[in-house]
Each structure stands twice: as structure tokens, then as C-alpha cells.
Design a protein around this motif. Structure first.
Motif, PDB file in Angstrom:
ATOM      1  N   ILE A  36      36.701  23.239  11.116  1.00 39.11           N
ATOM      2  CA  ILE A  36      35.907  22.251  11.837  1.00 39.11           C
ATOM      3  C   ILE A  36      36.755  21.761  13.002  1.00 39.11           C
ATOM      4  CG2 ILE A  36      34.745  20.012  11.703  1.00 39.11           C
ATOM      5  CD1 ILE A  36      34.499  20.461   8.673  1.00 39.11           C
ATOM      6  N   PRO A  37      36.221  21.831  14.229  1.00 41.27           N
ATOM      7  CA  PRO A  37      37.005  21.310  15.357  1.00 41.27           C
ATOM      8  C   PRO A  37      37.111  19.788  15.263  1.00 41.27           C
ATOM      9  CG  PRO A  37      34.804  21.932  16.096  1.00 41.27           C
ATOM     10  CD  PRO A  37      34.914  22.331  14.645  1.00 41.27           C
ATOM     11  N   THR A  38      38.057  19.218  15.973  1.00 39.75           N
ATOM     12  CA  THR A  38      38.232  17.771  15.934  1.00 39.75           C
ATOM     13  C   THR A  38      37.662  17.132  17.202  1.00 39.75           C
ATOM     14  OG1 THR A  38      40.450  18.013  16.851  1.00 39.75           O
ATOM     15  CG2 THR A  38      40.286  17.845  14.464  1.00 39.75           C
ATOM     16  N   GLU A  39      37.180  15.915  17.041  1.00 40.44           N
ATOM     17  CA  GLU A  39      36.629  15.174  18.177  1.00 40.44           C
ATOM     18  C   GLU A  39      37.682  15.057  19.265  1.00 40.44           C
ATOM     19  OE1 GLU A  39      35.288  10.671  19.136  1.00 40.44           O
ATOM     20  OE2 GLU A  39      34.521  11.497  17.258  1.00 40.44           O
ATOM     21  N   GLY A  40      37.265  15.317  20.496  1.00 38.18           N
ATOM     22  CA  GLY A  40      38.171  15.251  21.637  1.00 38.18           C
ATOM     23  C   GLY A  40      38.854  16.566  21.960  1.00 38.18           C
ATOM     24  N   GLU A  41      38.832  17.495  21.002  1.00 40.00           N
ATOM     25  CA  GLU A  41      39.438  18.812  21.207  1.00 40.00           C
ATOM     26  C   GLU A  41      38.623  19.608  22.238  1.00 40.00           C
ATOM     27  OE1 GLU A  41      40.119  22.874  18.501  1.00 40.00           O
ATOM     28  OE2 GLU A  41      39.506  21.031  17.518  1.00 40.00           O
ATOM     29  N   SER A  42      39.315  20.419  23.023  1.00 44.48           N
ATOM     30  CA  SER A  42      38.657  21.313  23.965  1.00 44.48           C
ATOM     31  C   SER A  42      38.514  22.686  23.308  1.00 44.48           C
ATOM     32  CB  SER A  42      39.480  21.429  25.242  1.00 44.48           C
ATOM     33  OG  SER A  42      38.827  22.268  26.154  1.00 44.48           O
ATOM     34  N   ILE A  43      37.282  23.185  23.268  1.00 45.32           N
ATOM     35  CA  ILE A  43      37.010  24.479  22.646  1.00 45.32           C
ATOM     36  C   ILE A  43      36.300  25.389  23.645  1.00 45.32           C
ATOM     37  CG2 ILE A  43      36.888  23.577  20.282  1.00 45.32           C
ATOM     38  CD1 ILE A  43      33.773  23.744  20.588  1.00 45.32           C
ATOM     39  N   GLN A  44      36.247  26.667  23.324  1.00 46.69           N
ATOM     40  CA  GLN A  44      35.432  27.615  24.068  1.00 46.69           C
ATOM     41  C   GLN A  44      34.118  27.828  23.314  1.00 46.69           C
ATOM     42  OE1 GLN A  44      37.711  31.237  24.586  1.00 46.69           O
ATOM     43  NE2 GLN A  44      38.694  30.426  26.422  1.00 46.69           N
ATOM     44  N   ILE A  45      33.135  28.375  24.018  1.00 47.72           N
ATOM     45  CA  ILE A  45      31.879  28.795  23.391  1.00 47.72           C
ATOM     46  C   ILE A  45      31.759  30.292  23.653  1.00 47.72           C
ATOM     47  CG2 ILE A  45      29.371  28.585  23.392  1.00 47.72           C
ATOM     48  CD1 ILE A  45      29.797  25.690  24.489  1.00 47.72           C
ATOM     49  N   HIS A  46      31.589  31.078  22.572  1.00 46.47           N
ATOM     50  CA  HIS A  46      31.471  32.528  22.680  1.00 46.47           C
ATOM     51  C   HIS A  46      30.083  32.952  22.206  1.00 46.47           C
ATOM     52  CE1 HIS A  46      36.098  33.323  22.188  1.00 46.47           C
ATOM     53  NE2 HIS A  46      35.826  32.443  23.130  1.00 46.47           N
ATOM     54  N   SER A  47      29.369  33.625  23.080  1.00 46.99           N
ATOM     55  CA  SER A  47      28.059  34.159  22.764  1.00 46.99           C
ATOM     56  C   SER A  47      28.190  35.681  22.622  1.00 46.99           C
ATOM     57  CB  SER A  47      27.095  33.810  23.907  1.00 46.99           C
ATOM     58  OG  SER A  47      25.909  34.515  23.804  1.00 46.99           O
ATOM     59  N   TYR A  48      27.671  36.216  21.518  1.00 39.67           N
ATOM     60  CA  TYR A  48      27.727  37.653  21.244  1.00 39.67           C
ATOM     61  C   TYR A  48      26.309  38.214  21.202  1.00 39.67           C
ATOM     62  CZ  TYR A  48      32.551  36.852  19.799  1.00 39.67           C
ATOM     63  OH  TYR A  48      33.876  36.505  19.773  1.00 39.67           O
ATOM     64  N   LYS A  49      26.213  39.528  21.252  1.00 41.53           N
ATOM     65  CA  LYS A  49      24.945  40.208  20.997  1.00 41.53           C
ATOM     66  C   LYS A  49      24.976  40.744  19.566  1.00 41.53           C
ATOM     67  CE  LYS A  49      22.609  39.493  24.659  1.00 41.53           C
ATOM     68  NZ  LYS A  49      21.422  38.647  24.550  1.00 41.53           N
ATOM     69  N   HIS A  50      23.817  41.125  19.062  1.00 38.86           N
ATOM     70  CA  HIS A  50      23.667  41.576  17.677  1.00 38.86           C
ATOM     71  C   HIS A  50      24.621  42.728  17.338  1.00 38.86           C
ATOM     72  CE1 HIS A  50      21.452  42.083  13.893  1.00 38.86           C
ATOM     73  NE2 HIS A  50      21.491  43.373  14.118  1.00 38.86           N
ATOM     74  N   ASP A  51      24.929  43.572  18.324  1.00 35.38           N
ATOM     75  CA  ASP A  51      25.801  44.728  18.075  1.00 35.38           C
ATOM     76  C   ASP A  51      27.287  44.359  18.085  1.00 35.38           C
ATOM     77  OD1 ASP A  51      26.334  44.348  20.770  1.00 35.38           O
ATOM     78  OD2 ASP A  51      25.534  46.292  21.407  1.00 35.38           O
ATOM     79  N   GLY A  52      27.597  43.049  18.252  1.00 32.35           N
ATOM     80  CA  GLY A  52      28.984  42.595  18.190  1.00 32.35           C
ATOM     81  C   GLY A  52      29.680  42.473  19.525  1.00 32.35           C
ATOM     82  N   HIS A  53      29.048  42.927  20.602  1.00 31.44           N
ATOM     83  CA  HIS A  53      29.667  42.826  21.920  1.00 31.44           C
ATOM     84  C   HIS A  53      29.587  41.396  22.442  1.00 31.44           C
ATOM     85  CE1 HIS A  53      29.202  47.230  21.870  1.00 31.44           C
ATOM     86  NE2 HIS A  53      30.279  47.194  22.625  1.00 31.44           N
ATOM     87  N   ILE A  54      30.648  40.982  23.118  1.00 33.51           N
ATOM     88  CA  ILE A  54      30.657  39.652  23.731  1.00 33.51           C
ATOM     89  C   ILE A  54      29.609  39.620  24.842  1.00 33.51           C
ATOM     90  CG2 ILE A  54      32.480  40.147  25.442  1.00 33.51           C
ATOM     91  CD1 ILE A  54      32.382  36.900  23.446  1.00 33.51           C
ATOM     92  N   HIS A  55      28.903  38.518  24.937  1.00 33.86           N
ATOM     93  CA  HIS A  55      27.846  38.365  25.939  1.00 33.86           C
ATOM     94  C   HIS A  55      28.304  37.411  27.048  1.00 33.86           C
ATOM     95  CE1 HIS A  55      23.962  37.781  27.754  1.00 33.86           C
ATOM     96  NE2 HIS A  55      23.833  36.556  27.299  1.00 33.86           N
ATOM     97  N   ARG A  56      28.865  36.269  26.633  1.00 32.02           N
ATOM     98  CA  ARG A  56      29.222  35.234  27.613  1.00 32.02           C
ATOM     99  C   ARG A  56      30.228  34.277  26.968  1.00 32.02           C
ATOM    100  NH1 ARG A  56      23.861  33.610  29.333  1.00 32.02           N
ATOM    101  NH2 ARG A  56      24.039  35.300  30.828  1.00 32.02           N
ATOM    102  N   VAL A  57      31.171  33.748  27.776  1.00 30.25           N
ATOM    103  CA  VAL A  57      32.164  32.780  27.292  1.00 30.25           C
ATOM    104  C   VAL A  57      32.184  31.573  28.228  1.00 30.25           C
ATOM    105  CG1 VAL A  57      34.622  32.333  26.878  1.00 30.25           C
ATOM    106  CG2 VAL A  57      33.635  34.540  26.223  1.00 30.25           C
ATOM    107  N   TRP A  58      32.016  30.384  27.645  1.00 30.47           N
ATOM    108  CA  TRP A  58      32.202  29.128  28.377  1.00 30.47           C
ATOM    109  C   TRP A  58      33.635  28.695  28.105  1.00 30.47           C
ATOM    110  CZ3 TRP A  58      27.761  30.761  26.375  1.00 30.47           C
ATOM    111  CH2 TRP A  58      26.582  30.588  27.111  1.00 30.47           C
ATOM    112  N   GLU A  59      34.391  28.451  29.151  1.00 36.13           N
ATOM    113  CA  GLU A  59      35.825  28.250  29.039  1.00 36.13           C
ATOM    114  C   GLU A  59      36.212  26.940  28.346  1.00 36.13           C
ATOM    115  OE1 GLU A  59      39.338  29.709  28.974  1.00 36.13           O
ATOM    116  OE2 GLU A  59      37.754  30.857  29.942  1.00 36.13           O
ATOM    117  N   GLU A  60      35.502  25.862  28.635  1.00 36.84           N
ATOM    118  CA  GLU A  60      35.984  24.566  28.157  1.00 36.84           C
ATOM    119  C   GLU A  60      34.832  23.620  27.842  1.00 36.84           C
ATOM    120  OE1 GLU A  60      39.514  21.491  29.467  1.00 36.84           O
ATOM    121  OE2 GLU A  60      38.636  22.814  30.970  1.00 36.84           O
ATOM    122  N   THR A  61      34.773  23.189  26.590  1.00 33.73           N
ATOM    123  CA  THR A  61      33.794  22.198  26.143  1.00 33.73           C
ATOM    124  C   THR A  61      34.528  21.188  25.269  1.00 33.73           C
ATOM    125  OG1 THR A  61      31.948  23.759  26.238  1.00 33.73           O
ATOM    126  CG2 THR A  61      31.679  21.860  24.779  1.00 33.73           C
TER     127      THR A  61
END
Length: 176
Positions: free
Chosen positions: A3-28
Motif C-alpha cells: 500500500i503506498p503512503t499518503e504524500g508519496e510520489s508514485i507512477q501509474i502504469h497502464s498495460y494491455k491484456h497481452d502484457g505490453h506496457i501501454h502508457r506511464v504517468w511519471e508522477e502522481t
């Protein structure tokens, strides 16, 4: 799953069903995190597409991910109101500093007056055949489109009148 912690900066990784990366948001920035829920905020974050192209988001956004729902919701704060972009997706997992999910193509765009449109049905059909989405997944996804439309129409959950404003206020306190 961690579980991430409040205030922590994380990335968001979106994949496709076949396992390939689709899109990455650098900082949230994590605004709330439990076993089932992550709410984050970002503004002008770098997004990297699967082909390596990058772009920067134009406005502040509040992101809503749930571990038991097959969608995620991004509320974008624009000068003329809040727009929502809803991805029909797998429930999220948090792994190695990132929220990760499978994007299943179908999207719902919601306008400030709460009208909405379902997007990318052709892309969904194409990928469903190409990547052999199991029938059970197809049924779950279509059920979740219906559930999302219900939430929009009833203005519940992330579509409740003060939801985005409340979390954007919290985001601003973390940004300093």
C-alpha cells in the motif's frame, strides 16, 4: 500487494491484456491509500506512450483507482469545469512504486454538465479478438460500463459534486 503512503510520489502504469506496457504517468502524489483504494493527484506530469513518445498533461487531475472495480476515473480540473475520463480496466495493484492496471480500451468521457459518451468501442472489439479476451472478462467489462453509467447518472462516488474539489484541495496541501 503493498500500500503506498499518503504524500508519496508514485507512477501509474497502464498495460494491455497481452502484457505490453501501454502508457506511464511519471508522477502522481498519493492522497489516500488503503487495501482497496488509491486516490492520487497530479499536474503537468510527463506521460510516456508505448512507442516512447512523451507528452505533458495540461491540467490538474485527481485519479481514482479501486482494487475491486473494473474501471478507474480521472477528474480533470479545467477552467470551464471538471471533465472525467473513465478507463474500463482491471482492478489496480500497487507494485514497486507504481499503480498498475490493464486498460481494456473502452472509455467514458464525462462533461461538466454530466453528459457522457462511450468511446473506443471499435478499438475494444479489435483488441478483444486480437488478444483473445476471455468471455468472462468481456461480460465483467460490459457490466462495469453499466455500473459506471449508473454512478455518473446518480452522481455517486468520484462523480459526487464535491469529490474532485475536496481531493484537489488535499493535493494542493501536499504540493506546498
Amino acid at each position: 500487494m503493498s500500500i503506498p503512503t499518503e504524500g508519496e510520489s508514485i507512477q501509474i502504469h497502464s498495460y494491455k491484456h497481452d502484457g505490453h506496457i501501454h502508457r506511464v504517468w511519471e508522477e502522481t502524489v498519493v492522497l489516500k491509500a488503503t487495501n482497496n483504494l488509491v486516490i492520487g493527484g497530479n499536474d503537468r506530469t510527463i506521460v510516456t506512450e508505448s512507442d516512447g513518445r512523451t507528452w505533458i498533461t495540461r491540467e490538474p487531475a485527481i485519479c481514482y483507482f479501486h482494487a475491486k472495480q473494473w474501471f478507474n476515473i480521472i477528474g480533470m480540473l479545467r477552467t470551464d469545469g471538471i471533465y472525467y475520463y473513465c478507463n474500463i480496466s482491471s482492478p489496480f495493484v500497487h507494485d514497486q512504486g507504481a499503480v498498475k492496471y490493464i486498460d481494456y480500451d473502452l472509455d467514458i468521457k464525462v462533461f461538466p454538465d454530466m453528459t457522457y459518451i462511450l468511446l473506443d468501442e471499435d478499438e475494444y472489439e479489435q483488441h478483444r479478438k486480437q488478444m483473445n479476451y476471455p468471455e468472462v472478462i468481456d461480460k465483467i467489462l460490459k457490466r462495469n460500463v453499466d455500473h459506471l453509467i449508473y454512478l455518473i447518472q446518480q452522481r455517486k462516488g468520484p462523480f459526487a459534486p464535491d469529490f474532485i474539489d475536496k481531493w484537489y484541495g488535499k493535493y494542493l496541501t501536499h504540493r506546498g
